[in-house]
Design a protein around this motif. Structure first.
Motif, PDB file in Angstrom:
ATOM      1  N   GLY A 244     -19.828  -1.163  20.487  1.00 48.39           N
ATOM      2  CA  GLY A 244     -20.135  -2.462  19.810  1.00 48.39           C
ATOM      3  C   GLY A 244     -18.767  -3.155  19.140  1.00 48.39           C
ATOM      4  O   GLY A 244     -18.991  -4.062  18.599  1.00 48.39           O
ATOM      5  N   GLY A 245     -17.823  -1.981  18.832  1.00 47.19           N
ATOM      6  CA  GLY A 245     -17.015  -2.816  18.265  1.00 47.19           C
ATOM      7  C   GLY A 245     -17.212  -2.745  16.255  1.00 47.19           C
ATOM      8  O   GLY A 245     -16.925  -3.605  16.214  1.00 47.19           O
ATOM      9  N   PHE A 246     -17.753  -2.587  16.199  1.00 47.71           N
ATOM     10  CA  PHE A 246     -18.622  -1.783  14.685  1.00 47.71           C
ATOM     11  C   PHE A 246     -17.764  -1.557  13.935  1.00 47.71           C
ATOM     12  O   PHE A 246     -17.355  -0.301  13.576  1.00 47.71           O
ATOM     13  CB  PHE A 246     -20.166  -0.843  14.759  1.00 47.71           C
ATOM     14  N   ARG A 247     -17.675  -1.515  12.935  1.00 48.59           N
ATOM     15  CA  ARG A 247     -17.232  -1.005  11.827  1.00 48.59           C
ATOM     16  C   ARG A 247     -18.202  -0.122  11.009  1.00 48.59           C
ATOM     17  O   ARG A 247     -18.037   1.477  10.777  1.00 48.59           O
ATOM     18  CB  ARG A 247     -16.764  -1.740  11.099  1.00 48.59           C
ATOM     19  N   GLY A 248     -19.695  -0.209  10.660  1.00 50.01           N
ATOM     20  CA  GLY A 248     -20.582   1.098  10.665  1.00 50.01           C
ATOM     21  C   GLY A 248     -21.353   0.847   9.359  1.00 50.01           C
ATOM     22  O   GLY A 248     -22.477   1.421   8.571  1.00 50.01           O
ATOM     23  N   ASP A 249     -20.708  -0.190   8.812  1.00 49.07           N
ATOM     24  CA  ASP A 249     -21.352  -1.158   7.743  1.00 49.07           C
ATOM     25  C   ASP A 249     -22.177  -2.293   7.627  1.00 49.07           C
ATOM     26  O   ASP A 249     -22.104  -2.902   6.531  1.00 49.07           O
ATOM     27  CB  ASP A 249     -19.895  -0.273   6.057  1.00 49.07           C
ATOM     28  N   GLU A 250     -22.238  -3.033   8.792  1.00 52.62           N
ATOM     29  CA  GLU A 250     -22.924  -3.604   8.653  1.00 52.62           C
ATOM     30  C   GLU A 250     -24.849  -4.273   8.448  1.00 52.62           C
ATOM     31  O   GLU A 250     -25.029  -3.244   8.401  1.00 52.62           O
ATOM     32  CB  GLU A 250     -22.664  -4.426  10.392  1.00 52.62           C
ATOM     33  N   GLY A 251     -24.180  -5.393   7.980  1.00 52.56           N
ATOM     34  CA  GLY A 251     -25.841  -5.658   7.612  1.00 52.56           C
ATOM     35  C   GLY A 251     -26.708  -5.304   8.734  1.00 52.56           C
ATOM     36  O   GLY A 251     -26.208  -6.247   9.876  1.00 52.56           O
ATOM     37  N   PHE A 252     -28.057  -6.180   8.362  1.00 51.34           N
ATOM     38  CA  PHE A 252     -28.841  -6.325   9.877  1.00 51.34           C
ATOM     39  C   PHE A 252     -28.731  -7.198  10.546  1.00 51.34           C
ATOM     40  O   PHE A 252     -28.489  -6.457  12.426  1.00 51.34           O
ATOM     41  CB  PHE A 252     -30.478  -5.966   9.488  1.00 51.34           C
ATOM     42  N   VAL A 253     -28.241  -8.952   9.772  1.00 50.45           N
ATOM     43  CA  VAL A 253     -28.164 -10.119  10.989  1.00 50.45           C
ATOM     44  C   VAL A 253     -26.841  -9.088  11.165  1.00 50.45           C
ATOM     45  O   VAL A 253     -26.320  -9.962  13.001  1.00 50.45           O
ATOM     46  CB  VAL A 253     -28.101 -10.425  10.606  1.00 50.45           C
ATOM     47  N   GLU A 254     -25.296  -9.308  10.978  1.00 55.99           N
ATOM     48  CA  GLU A 254     -25.055  -9.162  11.715  1.00 55.99           C
ATOM     49  C   GLU A 254     -24.363  -7.710  12.868  1.00 55.99           C
ATOM     50  O   GLU A 254     -24.018  -8.413  13.647  1.00 55.99           O
ATOM     51  CB  GLU A 254     -23.242  -8.439   9.985  1.00 55.99           C
ATOM     52  N   PHE A 255     -25.229  -7.136  11.907  1.00 52.25           N
ATOM     53  CA  PHE A 255     -25.115  -5.992  13.220  1.00 52.25           C
ATOM     54  C   PHE A 255     -26.196  -6.821  14.702  1.00 52.25           C
ATOM     55  O   PHE A 255     -25.831  -6.415  16.149  1.00 52.25           O
ATOM     56  CB  PHE A 255     -26.407  -4.847  12.858  1.00 52.25           C
ATOM     57  N   LEU A 256     -27.308  -7.266  14.426  1.00 52.03           N
ATOM     58  CA  LEU A 256     -28.113  -7.823  15.586  1.00 52.03           C
ATOM     59  C   LEU A 256     -26.922  -8.739  16.293  1.00 52.03           C
ATOM     60  O   LEU A 256     -27.077  -8.875  17.369  1.00 52.03           O
ATOM     61  CB  LEU A 256     -28.936  -8.619  14.916  1.00 52.03           C
ATOM     62  N   ARG A 257     -26.228  -9.966  15.462  1.00 52.56           N
ATOM     63  CA  ARG A 257     -25.352 -10.075  16.615  1.00 52.56           C
ATOM     64  C   ARG A 257     -24.664  -9.824  17.066  1.00 52.56           C
ATOM     65  O   ARG A 257     -24.100 -10.110  18.548  1.00 52.56           O
ATOM     66  CB  ARG A 257     -24.459 -11.196  14.804  1.00 52.56           C
ATOM     67  N   GLY A 258     -23.761  -8.170  16.607  1.00 55.90           N
ATOM     68  CA  GLY A 258     -22.985  -7.788  17.759  1.00 55.90           C
ATOM     69  C   GLY A 258     -23.791  -7.222  18.547  1.00 55.90           C
ATOM     70  O   GLY A 258     -22.977  -7.027  20.032  1.00 55.90           O
ATOM     71  N   VAL A 259     -25.023  -7.163  18.554  1.00 55.74           N
ATOM     72  CA  VAL A 259     -25.702  -6.562  19.650  1.00 55.74           C
ATOM     73  C   VAL A 259     -26.261  -7.164  21.050  1.00 55.74           C
ATOM     74  O   VAL A 259     -26.296  -7.083  22.142  1.00 55.74           O
ATOM     75  CB  VAL A 259     -26.949  -5.729  18.918  1.00 55.74           C
TER      76      VAL A 259
END
Length: 232
Positions: free
Chosen positions: A128-143
């Motif tokens: 998903g191209g995540f850094r690993g420190d995303e908050g829940f909402v930012e993570f869901l936007r990426g998913v």
């Protein structure tokens, strides 16, 4: 009225589901085999009992596999390595009884964020191209931007319950319903209690899934709510 589960075995799935299975989410040719049901899936075959459990990541996958291995008299210390993963096509052709396991989409999303993003070895980061420190909402936007077939932990649950445009399981158990598992144990006396494995210990999903977070979960996994009858 919401359906209480996916279509009965052999019954056609709704046209909207078929479109979502083939064309939903950003499409990557890398996952073509998964879209057509020929790739290895998350399953727990129990050949001696003529049963296959249809599973998904973050839906009790580890616990169910361990329970099946114990029922077969096999070591359950490493359930993923010791359990064979069948394709949906093989499950459909097996003649075995097919049992699905589902989980509340809100709880699953919270567990996914807590367990599969924050851990350094989690493969979801790269997908998903995540850094690993995303908050829940930012993570869901990426998913929400990911191809739904890219990661088994984020993939819609109902897609493991259908193949060839038709429903597969004869029954679907809710992970949070212990009575459903106990009823299954009555049907299959060799099956033991469901062990607790890989519990993520995340925060209460009710607090996490408010506002935009809840909106994304309902939109991203809309057909899971519909298929399994969970309240939105």
């Amino acid at each position: 009225m919401r359906p209480s589960g996916p279509p009965a075995p052999g019954a056609p799935i709704p046209a909207a589901w078929r479109r979502e299975a083939r064309f939903g989410r950003p499409i990557s040719l890398r996952y073509a085999a998964r879209r057509t049901g020929w790739a290895r899936w998350v399953t727990a075959p129990w050949p001696e009992a003529g049963v296959v459990f249809l599973l998904n990541g973050k839906c009790g996958n580890t616990s169910v596999r361990a329970a099946v291995l114990e029922a077969r008299g096999l070591p359950a210390g490493r359930p993923h390595q010791a359990t064979d993963s069948w394709s949906l096509a093989r499950c459909a052709a097996s003649g075995f009884r097919l049992i699905g396991v589902c989980r509340n989409p809100y709880a699953r999303a919270a567990s996914l964020w807590h367990e599969k993003l924050r851990r350094p070895e989690a493969g979801l980061r790269a997908k998903g191209g995540f850094r690993g420190d995303e908050g829940f909402v930012e993570f869901l936007r990426g998913v929400e931007r990911m191809d739904d077939w890219a990661d088994l932990h984020a993939r819609a649950q109902w897609k493991g319950m259908a193949w060839g445009g038709r429903g597969l399981p004869e029954r679907v158990l809710r992970l949070e319903d212990p009575e459903g598992w106990e009823a299954l144990r009555e049907a299959f006396p060799g099956l033991g209690a469901l062990p607790v494995r890989n519990a993520s210990g995340t925060e209460d999903w009710r607090a996490l899934c408010e506002g935009e977070a809840g909106e994304i979960v309902r939109r991203r996994w809309a057909l899971d709510f519909e298929a399994f009858g969970y309240a939105r």
